[in-house]
Design a protein around this motif. Structure first.
Motif, short mmCIF file in Angstrom:
data_model
loop_
_atom_site.label_atom_id
_atom_site.label_comp_id
_atom_site.label_asym_id
_atom_site.label_seq_id
_atom_site.Cartn_x
_atom_site.Cartn_y
_atom_site.Cartn_z
N MET A 123 -145.08 47.73 -43.50
CA MET A 123 -144.44 49.12 -44.18
C MET A 123 -145.48 50.06 -43.93
O MET A 123 -146.38 49.79 -43.95
N ASN A 124 -145.31 51.19 -45.05
CA ASN A 124 -145.85 52.52 -44.45
C ASN A 124 -146.28 53.01 -45.58
O ASN A 124 -145.27 52.15 -46.75
N ASP A 125 -146.65 54.48 -46.31
CA ASP A 125 -147.49 54.27 -47.25
C ASP A 125 -145.56 54.59 -48.40
O ASP A 125 -146.44 53.86 -49.35
N ARG A 135 -161.64 43.49 -50.10
CA ARG A 135 -161.62 43.93 -48.20
C ARG A 135 -160.42 43.21 -48.03
O ARG A 135 -159.05 44.26 -47.03
N ASP A 136 -159.82 42.25 -47.84
CA ASP A 136 -158.82 41.86 -47.00
C ASP A 136 -157.37 42.42 -47.14
O ASP A 136 -156.86 42.33 -46.90
N GLN A 178 -154.54 44.62 -45.21
CA GLN A 178 -153.15 44.39 -44.92
C GLN A 178 -152.31 45.46 -45.47
O GLN A 178 -150.99 45.49 -45.53
N LEU A 179 -153.18 46.60 -46.40
CA LEU A 179 -152.16 48.04 -46.79
C LEU A 179 -152.49 48.57 -45.70
O LEU A 179 -152.61 48.67 -45.20
N PRO A 180 -151.02 49.87 -45.97
CA PRO A 180 -150.53 50.56 -45.16
C PRO A 180 -152.17 50.78 -45.80
O PRO A 180 -153.02 51.51 -46.61
N ALA A 181 -151.97 52.32 -44.45
CA ALA A 181 -153.45 53.25 -44.73
C ALA A 181 -153.77 54.31 -45.73
O ALA A 181 -154.83 54.07 -46.01
N GLY A 210 -151.08 35.69 -47.18
CA GLY A 210 -151.30 37.24 -48.01
C GLY A 210 -151.36 37.08 -49.72
O GLY A 210 -152.79 37.16 -50.47
N TYR A 211 -150.41 36.77 -50.26
CA TYR A 211 -149.92 37.43 -51.30
C TYR A 211 -150.21 36.33 -52.32
O TYR A 211 -151.80 36.96 -52.76
N GLU A 212 -150.47 34.56 -51.69
CA GLU A 212 -151.31 33.45 -52.97
C GLU A 212 -152.27 33.52 -52.16
O GLU A 212 -153.06 33.56 -54.01
N GLN A 213 -153.30 34.37 -51.34
CA GLN A 213 -155.12 34.56 -51.92
C GLN A 213 -155.38 35.30 -52.49
O GLN A 213 -156.35 35.47 -53.26
N VAL A 214 -153.81 36.38 -53.12
CA VAL A 214 -154.51 37.30 -54.25
C VAL A 214 -153.97 37.20 -55.78
O VAL A 214 -154.99 36.95 -56.06
#
Length: 132
Positions: free
Chosen positions: A1-3, A42-43, A47-50, A105-109
Motif C-alpha cells: 500500500m502506498n501513501d 520504529r517498527d 512498515q508504513l508507506p514511505a 504487526g497490528y497486534e504488536q502496536v
C-alpha cells in the motif's frame, strides 16, 4: 500500500476530505508514536508507506501513558478538527493500519494500548482484511 492509497482509505472510511484525511493520519501516527514504546514506534514506521514513516517515529524510548481521551484531544489539536471528527479519523486510521500492517504487526502496536482504546482500535476481533 502506498501513501496515496493509505490516505484515500482514511478519507473514505472517515468521510473526510483528502486534506483532512492527511492531517488526521499524520496527527494519529504522531500521537500513537508518543503512546507506544520507541522500539515499537520504529517498527511501525518501517512498515508504513514511505511518506508516512516520519510521523511514526517516537521521540523517546519509553511510551507516555495517557488514555484515549487525551489521545483524541491531541489528534484534534494537531489536525485542527473537533473532537468528534478527530475520533472518527483516529478510528479510520487504525482501521487502515490494521489492513496495512497485517495481523502480527497490528497486534504488536495495539497490544501496547489499554483496553479503552478498543473504542477506536479493534483489539479483539479475529483478523479479517477489510475492504474500503
Amino acid at each position: 500500500m502506498n501513501d496515496n492509497e493509505f490516505l484515500a482509505l482514511v478519507a473514505t472510511r472517515s468521510g473526510m476530505s483528502s486534506e483532512q484525511a492527511a492531517a488526521v493520519t499524520q496527527a494519529t501516527l504522531t500521537t500513537l508514536a508518543e503512546r507506544i514504546d520507541g522500539g515499537e514506534a520504529r517498527d511501525l514506521a518501517d512498515q508504513l508507506p514511505a511518506g508516512l514513516r516520519a510521523y511514526a517515529f517516537g521521540g523517546s524510548v519509553t511510551a507516555e501513558r495517557f488514555g484515549l481521551e487525551v489521545f483524541v484531544d491531541r489528534v484534534s489539536g494537531r489536525a485542527d478538527l473537533d473532537l468528534d471528527r478527530a475520533r472518527d479519523g483516529v478510528t479510520a486510521v487504525f482501521g487502515v493500519l490494521r489492513d496495512a500492517l497485517g495481523p502480527i504487526g497490528y497486534e504488536q502496536v495495539v497490544g501496547q494500548l489499554p483496553a479503552e482504546y478498543g473504542d477506536v482500535a479493534d483489539q479483539t476481533a479475529p483478523f479479517v482484511r477489510r475492504q474500503a
